[in-house]
Design an enzyme around this catalytic site. Structure first.
Site, short mmCIF file in Angstrom:
data_model
loop_
_atom_site.label_atom_id
_atom_site.label_comp_id
_atom_site.label_asym_id
_atom_site.label_seq_id
_atom_site.Cartn_x
_atom_site.Cartn_y
_atom_site.Cartn_z
N HIS A 165 0.82 -1.22 0.00
CA HIS A 165 0.00 0.00 0.00
C HIS A 165 0.86 1.28 0.00
O HIS A 165 0.38 2.34 0.39
CB HIS A 165 -1.01 0.01 1.15
N ASP B 255 0.41 -2.20 -9.98
CA ASP B 255 0.03 -3.35 -10.80
C ASP B 255 0.31 -3.09 -12.28
O ASP B 255 0.91 -3.91 -12.97
CB ASP B 255 -1.47 -3.67 -10.62
N SER C 53 -4.77 -9.79 -12.36
CA SER C 53 -5.28 -10.12 -13.69
C SER C 53 -5.97 -8.90 -14.31
O SER C 53 -5.97 -8.75 -15.53
CB SER C 53 -6.24 -11.30 -13.62
N SER C 54 -6.50 -8.01 -13.48
CA SER C 54 -7.20 -6.85 -14.07
C SER C 54 -6.20 -5.89 -14.73
O SER C 54 -6.45 -5.42 -15.83
CB SER C 54 -8.06 -6.14 -13.03
N GLY D 124 -8.84 -12.95 -9.85
CA GLY D 124 -9.24 -12.80 -8.45
C GLY D 124 -8.29 -13.46 -7.47
O GLY D 124 -8.68 -13.85 -6.38
C1 GLA Z 1 -3.54 -3.58 -4.99
C2 GLA Z 1 -3.55 -2.26 -5.77
C3 GLA Z 1 -2.14 -1.68 -5.87
C4 GLA Z 1 -1.49 -1.58 -4.49
C5 GLA Z 1 -1.64 -2.91 -3.74
C6 GLA Z 1 -1.18 -2.82 -2.32
O1 GLA Z 1 -2.82 -4.54 -5.70
O2 GLA Z 1 -4.08 -2.46 -7.06
O3 GLA Z 1 -2.17 -0.42 -6.51
O4 GLA Z 1 -2.05 -0.51 -3.77
O5 GLA Z 1 -2.98 -3.37 -3.73
O6 GLA Z 1 0.18 -2.50 -2.25
#
Ligand code: GLA
Length: 408
Positions: free
Chosen positions: A57, A196, A151-152, A146
């Protein structure tokens, strides 16, 4: 237990916009496209899933994060149409969902997956990029949806790359990444950071991707030789996971406001205790814990980069486990399943460290191991998990792979 080993050959590095024809499309995808649409695709793209290596995060708080693209991906097969119809199909179901060019009506229920490519189509003009009109589109994947492996984001990037290739647009990788994130934030409606999409876009075989999210600035760091990534997918997901993610996001922003900074990354670790003591009104306990997690976690990412560059893999492992403890106790986004896997793994020979990976509240965790940890060890961990929770985790021995690319 679905235990999967690494493929024999690693991915080859292919520059984003070049059609190098060196990585094969997902087996069956081209044939299924021809069956569904009566002709061959003209473009096939691939974008990988990711593992969050360390930096939980930290991204939307303006911090740093390390991730790895993995050798599991989403593929999009595409061919243009001249009649302005957009036809979307997935290997996961028989339906073809149709929209006219310009119609961005969201998909519902079984069709809600089209919101990812639709979100990308909606994002392109925001970056002054051309939008393709009609097309036939088939998506396939060997990345479980999921599972906390993004995957998104992979679907957004594989779609975005296909659309850009279709309009003959050469775009820096960074723009593709931002288009994907824009789709997720504004169309899908998840306030995620850049992790991601950044890792799916900038992945490199046998490397970790380092992101300074404030820039954003992207770099790669070699993955330690003889070390291995094992992913355990719990297949659990908190019912309120999206709401909990948004709540953590809001708590972090409240912490930054309460401490008088724009983002928590603005506070150096050494200054945090003083800043917390000086806050007026004092931070609520929960908000203070979130701040301590984020500021400490950014310091762990930076320490991890130093340890990786020094080849000190045991130190990297300790930082990974410390990251998990911080998520567990300060950010409070772990679950009994994830904690059990971390505790079981770090007690075994050959495991450097283990942590939850991604948003938390279920999903996947990862372990960094050396050569002596093998499939038999992973199977024993999975058996212990089954004895405790009555369900099998999915286990994946993942390789750090290349980022988004056109494969045909
Ligand atoms: C998800 C979010 C990312 C990041 C992580 C936690 O994967 O899509 O942007 O915030 O949680 O690090």
């Amino acid at each position: 237990m679905a235990l999967t080993g690494p493929p024999a050959a690693g991915w080859l590095t292919v520059s984003l916009m070049k059609s190098a024809n060196r990585v094969e499309p997902l087996p069956g995808l081209v044939g299924h496209f021809a069956e569904r649409f009566g002709r061959e695709p003209t473009i096939v793209t691939r974008a990988p899933g990711r593992i969050e290596f360390v930096g939980n995060h930290t991204d939307y708080n303006g911090g740093t994060v390390l991730g790895a693209a993995i050798d599991r991906a989403v593929w999009v097969a595409y061919a243009p149409r001249t009649d302005g119809r957009r036809r979307f199909a997935s290997e996961r179901g028989p339906q073809i969902v149709e929209r006219k060019a310009g119609d961005l009506t969201r998909g519902e229920g079984d069709e809600s997956w089209i919101n990812y490519p639709l979100g990308v189509l909606a994002a392109l003009p925001e970056f002054s990029l051309p939008v393709p009109e009609g097309f036939d589109y088939l998506v396939g994947a060997d990345l479980p949806p999921g599972s906390g492996l993004s995957s998104s984001a992979a679907l957004e990037l594989a779609s975005g790359l296909a659309f850009l290739e279709a309009t003959g647009t050469a775009t820096p990788r960074e723009v593709l990444v931002k288009v994907g994130r824009h789709a997720e934030n504004h169309f899908v409606g998840v306030p995620c950071g850049i992790l991601d999409q950044g890792v799916s876009g900038f992945g490199q075989a046998r490397h970790l991707v380092f992101i300074d999210c404030r820039g954003p600035r992207f770099a790669t760091v070699p993955f330690p030789a003889n070390a291995h990534l094992w992913i355990f997918n719990t297949h659990t997901k908190h019912a309120l996971v999206d709401g909990l993610y948004a709540q953590r996001h809001a708590e972090c922003m409240a912490a930054a406001r309460g401490l008088g900074v724009e983002l928590l990354a603005d506070i150096p670790l050494a200054a945090l205790p003083e800043r917390i003591a000086a806050a007026r009104p004092p931070l609520p306990e929960k908000v203070e814990k979130r701040a301590r997690h984020i500021v400490g976690e950014i310091a762990r990412v930076d320490a991890c980069v130093v340890a990786l560059r020094a080849g000190d893999v045991p130190a990297v492992g300790l930082l990974l486990t410390a990251s998990h403890r911080s998520s567990q106790h300060l950010f409070e986004n772990s679950t009994p399943e994830l904690d059990f896997l971390v505790d079981t793994l770090i007690a075994r020979r050959g495991v450097y460290g283990a942590r939850l990976s991604g948003g938390g509240f279920g999903g996947s965790m990862m372990a960094l191991t050396d050569d002596i940890f093998g499939p038999a060890d992973a199977a024993e961990v999975a058996a212990a998990y089954r004895a405790r929770f009555g369900a099998d985790p999915e286990v994946l021995h993942a390789l750090a792979a290349d980022g988004a690319q056109r494969v045909r």
